[in-house]
Design an enzyme around this catalytic site. Sequence first.
Site, short mmCIF file in Angstrom:
data_model
loop_
_atom_site.label_atom_id
_atom_site.label_comp_id
_atom_site.label_asym_id
_atom_site.label_seq_id
_atom_site.Cartn_x
_atom_site.Cartn_y
_atom_site.Cartn_z
N HIS A 188 106.13 36.04 164.94
CA HIS A 188 107.79 36.34 163.86
C HIS A 188 108.70 36.36 164.50
O HIS A 188 109.30 37.05 163.48
CB HIS A 188 107.11 37.45 163.59
N HIS A 189 109.02 36.07 165.49
CA HIS A 189 110.59 36.02 166.09
C HIS A 189 110.95 35.15 165.75
O HIS A 189 112.87 34.58 166.79
CB HIS A 189 110.95 36.33 167.63
N CYS A 190 110.68 33.40 165.74
CA CYS A 190 111.43 31.88 165.89
C CYS A 190 111.64 31.35 164.50
O CYS A 190 110.75 32.07 163.35
CB CYS A 190 109.83 31.25 166.64
#
Length: 353
Positions: free
Chosen positions: A141-143
């Site tokens: 979920h950080h990309c």
Amino acid sequence: PHRTELYEDAASACWPIVYSPDYNITFMGLEKLHPFDAGKWGKVINFLKEEKLIADDLIVQAREATDEDLLVVHTRRYLNRLKWSFVVATITEIPPVAFLPNFVVQRKVLKPLRTQTGGTIMAGKLAVDRGWAINVGGGFHHCSSDKGGGFCAYADITLAVKFLFERVQGISKATIIDLDAHQGNGHERDFMDDHRVYIMDAYNRYIYPGDGFAKRAIKRKVELEWGTEDTEYLQKVHTHVEGALNELKPDIIVYNAGTDILDGDPLGGLAISPQGIVKRDEVVFKAARSRRIPILMVTSGGYQKRTARIIADSILNLHSLGLIDKELVTTGAENPKVEQMIRDSAKDLTNLS
């Protein structure tokens, strides 16, 4: 849209649980330089096999996402940057990766992540077909479309949602429930101005990534203090998951079920017990199943050796409660066990508060 193998129908005899041995990252002990347990996914599957819930031929084999699949969200420029080992070293936070030839990095680091990404995309369609699906990996979920970070090299959550919007009739609204200890800034940036996507995010407000710009995309923001414990946490999750789904009934829920909220996690800074994590997943699945909304769960962060056991225990618990079932359960109504349990849980949570 291009043809993709990721949307071929899975055998109906299979559980909608997606996994491949290719998920696991192992080479020369380098994976030990990151706090992440890079074999976590295989361990979850082994626990489920030991408990006789699943067998190898009863789970859906994940396939690697191709460049063509990835380009549904990612820019060509971003994918090209992953051909530089130092870029991958920065994203995965494993510095020595910078010194490896890129073909090794592609095979040993990026291929597992692309296979997990393929798994999330496959699980999206499975969830719609079967009412629920779990990708034992994924949750990067950080990309976002043009930037990786925090061990996340591909935007699998964004991809799964976009694939559903583009290829599955009747899927036009999605809710992302992100309960990893970190803010999910990748999908937030990707869906910043997309009114079809409702984002709820509960996270430790003091840790990585602290992405103020991405926070503008969160419709329901639950910012937690250091050391938050079970009672407060479960009450907040219950209140806000119910609130989110009452505010907008989506066609699909993507549930990012990070286990880095576990007490003692070196990165999460929260203090939830193993039982608290199992209960949290139960709260989310009950909310989805009682409203007959398909739910896709991904496992995301979790940086302690004991997280694999907890994920397996949670899946076993969901099964024992009748919230997940191998048979096609499009509606909870045919399942009296589910109906009764939903009534009981409403009582539980009233007592909890």
